[in-house]
Scaffold this motif. Structure first.
Motif, PDB file in Angstrom:
ATOM      1  N   TYR A 118      43.263  24.292  45.131  1.00 34.90           N
ATOM      2  CA  TYR A 118      42.806  23.341  46.155  1.00 34.90           C
ATOM      3  C   TYR A 118      41.889  22.307  45.520  1.00 34.90           C
ATOM      4  O   TYR A 118      41.400  22.478  44.401  1.00 34.90           O
ATOM      5  N   LYS A 119      41.698  21.198  46.235  1.00 36.02           N
ATOM      6  CA  LYS A 119      41.128  19.992  45.636  1.00 36.02           C
ATOM      7  C   LYS A 119      39.734  20.193  45.058  1.00 36.02           C
ATOM      8  O   LYS A 119      39.422  19.719  43.972  1.00 36.02           O
ATOM      9  N   SER A 120      38.887  20.914  45.787  1.00 36.73           N
ATOM     10  CA  SER A 120      37.468  21.005  45.386  1.00 36.73           C
ATOM     11  C   SER A 120      37.183  22.196  44.471  1.00 36.73           C
ATOM     12  O   SER A 120      36.028  22.462  44.160  1.00 36.73           O
ATOM     13  N   LEU A 121      38.227  22.939  44.062  1.00 37.31           N
ATOM     14  CA  LEU A 121      37.965  24.215  43.397  1.00 37.31           C
ATOM     15  C   LEU A 121      37.093  24.075  42.153  1.00 37.31           C
ATOM     16  O   LEU A 121      37.311  23.202  41.315  1.00 37.31           O
ATOM     17  N   ARG A 122      36.091  24.961  42.088  1.00 40.45           N
ATOM     18  CA  ARG A 122      35.349  25.170  40.848  1.00 40.45           C
ATOM     19  C   ARG A 122      35.552  26.626  40.454  1.00 40.45           C
ATOM     20  O   ARG A 122      35.790  27.480  41.299  1.00 40.45           O
ATOM     21  N   THR A 123      35.441  26.897  39.172  1.00 39.79           N
ATOM     22  CA  THR A 123      35.688  28.260  38.696  1.00 39.79           C
ATOM     23  C   THR A 123      34.704  29.226  39.343  1.00 39.79           C
ATOM     24  O   THR A 123      33.583  28.850  39.682  1.00 39.79           O
ATOM     25  N   ASN A 124      35.142  30.482  39.517  1.00 38.83           N
ATOM     26  CA  ASN A 124      34.214  31.497  40.008  1.00 38.83           C
ATOM     27  C   ASN A 124      33.712  32.378  38.865  1.00 38.83           C
ATOM     28  O   ASN A 124      33.087  33.409  39.085  1.00 38.83           O
ATOM     29  N   LEU A 125      34.003  31.943  37.632  1.00 42.25           N
ATOM     30  CA  LEU A 125      33.460  32.599  36.435  1.00 42.25           C
ATOM     31  C   LEU A 125      32.827  31.530  35.556  1.00 42.25           C
ATOM     32  O   LEU A 125      33.309  30.394  35.507  1.00 42.25           O
ATOM     33  N   PRO A 126      31.770  31.884  34.825  1.00 41.54           N
ATOM     34  CA  PRO A 126      31.158  30.889  33.939  1.00 41.54           C
ATOM     35  C   PRO A 126      32.077  30.559  32.757  1.00 41.54           C
ATOM     36  O   PRO A 126      32.836  31.406  32.297  1.00 41.54           O
ATOM     37  N   LYS A 127      32.002  29.329  32.296  1.00 42.15           N
ATOM     38  CA  LYS A 127      32.861  28.872  31.180  1.00 42.15           C
ATOM     39  C   LYS A 127      32.686  29.731  29.939  1.00 42.15           C
ATOM     40  O   LYS A 127      33.590  29.844  29.106  1.00 42.15           O
ATOM     41  N   GLU A 128      31.497  30.364  29.822  1.00 38.36           N
ATOM     42  CA  GLU A 128      31.201  31.178  28.628  1.00 38.36           C
ATOM     43  C   GLU A 128      32.160  32.358  28.479  1.00 38.36           C
ATOM     44  O   GLU A 128      32.325  32.884  27.379  1.00 38.36           O
ATOM     45  N   VAL A 129      32.806  32.791  29.572  1.00 39.19           N
ATOM     46  CA  VAL A 129      33.780  33.884  29.453  1.00 39.19           C
ATOM     47  C   VAL A 129      35.218  33.381  29.656  1.00 39.19           C
ATOM     48  O   VAL A 129      36.142  34.165  29.764  1.00 39.19           O
ATOM     49  N   PRO A 171      31.994  42.587  23.339  1.00 34.60           N
ATOM     50  CA  PRO A 171      31.557  43.255  24.575  1.00 34.60           C
ATOM     51  C   PRO A 171      30.784  42.344  25.522  1.00 34.60           C
ATOM     52  O   PRO A 171      30.768  42.576  26.730  1.00 34.60           O
ATOM     53  N   VAL A 172      30.155  41.291  24.982  1.00 35.08           N
ATOM     54  CA  VAL A 172      29.368  40.395  25.834  1.00 35.08           C
ATOM     55  C   VAL A 172      30.232  39.736  26.919  1.00 35.08           C
ATOM     56  O   VAL A 172      29.739  39.420  28.002  1.00 35.08           O
ATOM     57  N   LEU A 173      31.524  39.557  26.657  1.00 35.50           N
ATOM     58  CA  LEU A 173      32.385  38.901  27.651  1.00 35.50           C
ATOM     59  C   LEU A 173      32.473  39.737  28.928  1.00 35.50           C
ATOM     60  O   LEU A 173      32.267  39.226  30.030  1.00 35.50           O
ATOM     61  N   ALA A 174      32.786  41.022  28.770  1.00 37.14           N
ATOM     62  CA  ALA A 174      32.884  41.893  29.949  1.00 37.14           C
ATOM     63  C   ALA A 174      31.520  42.011  30.634  1.00 37.14           C
ATOM     64  O   ALA A 174      31.433  42.016  31.863  1.00 37.14           O
ATOM     65  N   LYS A 175      30.465  42.083  29.825  1.00 32.09           N
ATOM     66  CA  LYS A 175      29.095  42.201  30.361  1.00 32.09           C
ATOM     67  C   LYS A 175      28.759  41.004  31.260  1.00 32.09           C
ATOM     68  O   LYS A 175      28.285  41.157  32.385  1.00 32.09           O
ATOM     69  N   LEU A 176      29.006  39.809  30.732  1.00 35.17           N
ATOM     70  CA  LEU A 176      28.681  38.591  31.483  1.00 35.17           C
ATOM     71  C   LEU A 176      29.617  38.435  32.685  1.00 35.17           C
ATOM     72  O   LEU A 176      29.192  38.023  33.767  1.00 35.17           O
ATOM     73  N   HIS A 177      30.890  38.776  32.497  1.00 35.75           N
ATOM     74  CA  HIS A 177      31.849  38.718  33.603  1.00 35.75           C
ATOM     75  C   HIS A 177      31.358  39.593  34.759  1.00 35.75           C
ATOM     76  O   HIS A 177      31.312  39.161  35.917  1.00 35.75           O
ATOM     77  N   ASN A 178      30.992  40.827  34.448  1.00 39.94           N
ATOM     78  CA  ASN A 178      30.586  41.761  35.502  1.00 39.94           C
ATOM     79  C   ASN A 178      29.276  41.325  36.165  1.00 39.94           C
ATOM     80  O   ASN A 178      29.123  41.416  37.387  1.00 39.94           O
ATOM     81  N   ALA A 179      28.346  40.803  35.369  1.00 40.22           N
ATOM     82  CA  ALA A 179      27.057  40.347  35.923  1.00 40.22           C
ATOM     83  C   ALA A 179      27.258  39.138  36.841  1.00 40.22           C
ATOM     84  O   ALA A 179      26.700  39.071  37.947  1.00 40.22           O
ATOM     85  N   SER A 180      28.066  38.168  36.404  1.00 40.15           N
ATOM     86  CA  SER A 180      28.261  36.955  37.206  1.00 40.15           C
ATOM     87  C   SER A 180      29.076  37.267  38.466  1.00 40.15           C
ATOM     88  O   SER A 180      28.879  36.640  39.504  1.00 40.15           O
ATOM     89  N   SER A 181      29.972  38.249  38.388  1.00 41.01           N
ATOM     90  CA  SER A 181      30.758  38.627  39.566  1.00 41.01           C
ATOM     91  C   SER A 181      29.856  39.224  40.651  1.00 41.01           C
ATOM     92  O   SER A 181      30.091  39.024  41.843  1.00 41.01           O
TER      93      SER A 181
END
Length: 419
Positions: A61-72, A383-393
């Motif tokens: 959709y037009k306004s979509l922004r990611t729901n995950l940070p770019k870092e992951v 491992p930092v990817l899963a860590k940050l993914h889970n924290a930001s979720s």
């Protein structure tokens, strides 16, 4: 080896990147049914069917922004360039995918506007027959491949729940797949079905336009997000009448629109039955490691797991499969692969998960990455990817209104900081 890649979205591009890296002497062709790369990240205003009569693939959709940070969200060997914010627009992600495609010179291998109609095991040899339509020239052709990587995504086939009285309701019903802009809800009373990522996001987005938004779901945990005053939460809709939604608690509300944010179904309309893979209650089976067809291990499905660091996972899955296809690792016996899948199914059932959750990773994603890497003898994901993914979720659930203002920086393979 001759390799077919189905789809030129983020997974198909990861497949091409490793198939053309020079590590192996392979020939690869990627078929993409639309006129550009990027898969679901390509925004199209039209819904329904395209000019070739094919269903519109994207759910963007037009306004979509990611729901995950770019870092992951980058690839292991190609990250998203530095910029102040962590949560990016759909345009920035599409630009990133195009940059990745050009950095690794992948365009020569992609055949745009080529629609795969049928994949089946070829008779008599151990190859695959792929029937493709060149949409521009309206020409059908059949090509032969040694192996096939299916990278067609899983956010395009709407999952529409059956609700009693659905056909009696005189208002509008729309699935989030066909949603583009909030103005269609101006002044209306809308019931949003489902409080997954899209249901939560879209309830918030349309609240600026709608008169009243009812977020209907069965999540047991308290959603801490403070919604605008015109958004209320209610139990599941159990019935629709001509103009009302009836909820599980017995209450009724007059509504103009039923907005289905009820997710998607895995769908492979081009796979013949003889491929030996089926979708059962939204579990793709029988597969080894959520990836390899157990009946035909020269067929792989890249990108099925969800609640993951998607682009990096695609990369890891592709490296895993190429090691096996090139004989650097051996596939286990069929019986062992089937047992592997059954044991994982049992473990998930013990945790109260249904069959439709089979490919859901979330907190388990780190174990999945390490298992793939250890099995194939390739580098895992930090491992930092899963860590940050889970924290930001978790932040998404706790503060939907503001979490996209969060900014992160990865310090090393194990640690990140919030800026």
């Amino acid at each position: 080896m001759r390799i077919a890649v189905i789809g030129a979205g983020a997974a198909g591009l990861a497949a091409l990147r490793h198939c053309t890296s020079g590590t192996y002497d392979d020939q690869v062709v990627c078929y993409e049914k639309t006129d550009q790369i990027g898969g679901t990240w390509v925004y199209r205003e039209e819904t329904g069917s395209d000019r070739y009569g094919l269903p519109i693939h994207t759910s963007m959709y037009k306004s979509l922004r990611t729901n995950l940070p770019k870092e992951v969200m980058g690839y292991p060997d190609y990250s998203i360039s530095e910029r102040p914010q962590s949560y990016l627009s759909r345009m920035e992600i599409l630009d990133f995918l195009n940059a990745y495609c050009d950095h690794f010179t992948l365009r020569p291998y992609i055949r745009l506007l080529h629609h795969v109609e049928l994949i089946e095991p070829a008779v008599g040899d151990r190859k695959w027959s792929v029937k493709v339509k060149d949409l521009q020239r309206d020409v059908l052709m059949t090509e032969s491949f040694d192996v096939v990587m299916v990278c067609n995504g899983h956010y395009f086939e709407p999952n529409m729940p059956k609700i009693s009285g659905q056909n009696l309701f005189v208002g509008e019903q729309i699935h989030s797949h066909d949603y583009r802009v909030p103005e269609i809800f101006n002044g209306k009373n809308v019931v949003v079905l489902g409080a997954g990522p899209s249901g939560m996001d879209l309830a918030l987005e349309i609240s600026k336009n709608a008169n009243r938004v009812i977020l209907s779901h069965h999540i047991k945990e308290t959603i801490l997000t403070v919604f605008p005053e015109n958004v209320v939460q209610k139990a599941d809709v159990v019935e629709l009448t001509e103009r009302e939604a009836v909820f599980a608690d017995g209450t009724k509300e007059q509504v103009d629109v039923v907005f289905h944010c009820t997710g998607y179904k895995y769908s492979f309309p081009f796979l013949a039955k003889s491929c030996g893979v089926r979708v059962d209650s939204n579990m793709v089976t029988p597969l080894w490691k959520h990836l390899v067809s157990i009946e035909n291990p020269t067929l792989a499905f890249v990108g099925l797991p969800f609640y993951v660091c998607a682009f990096s996972m695609f990369d890891l899955q592709v490296r895993f499969i190429l090691r096996h296809w090139h004989g650097e690792r051996q596939f286990p016996a069929r019986a062992d692969m089937l047992r592997d899948e059954a044991e994982e199914m049992a473990r998930r059932a013990e945790r109260g998960l249904k069959k439709k959750h089979f490919h859901m990773m979330g907190p388990e994603q780190g174990h999945y990455y390490d298992d793939l890497a250890n099995t194939a003898g390739v580098t895992s994901l930090p491992p930092v990817l899963a860590k940050l993914h889970n924290a930001s979720s978790q932040r998404f659930v706790d503060d939907l209104v503001h979490y996209r203002e969060d900014r992160y920086r990865i310090i090393d393979d194990y640690n990140f900081i919030q800026l």
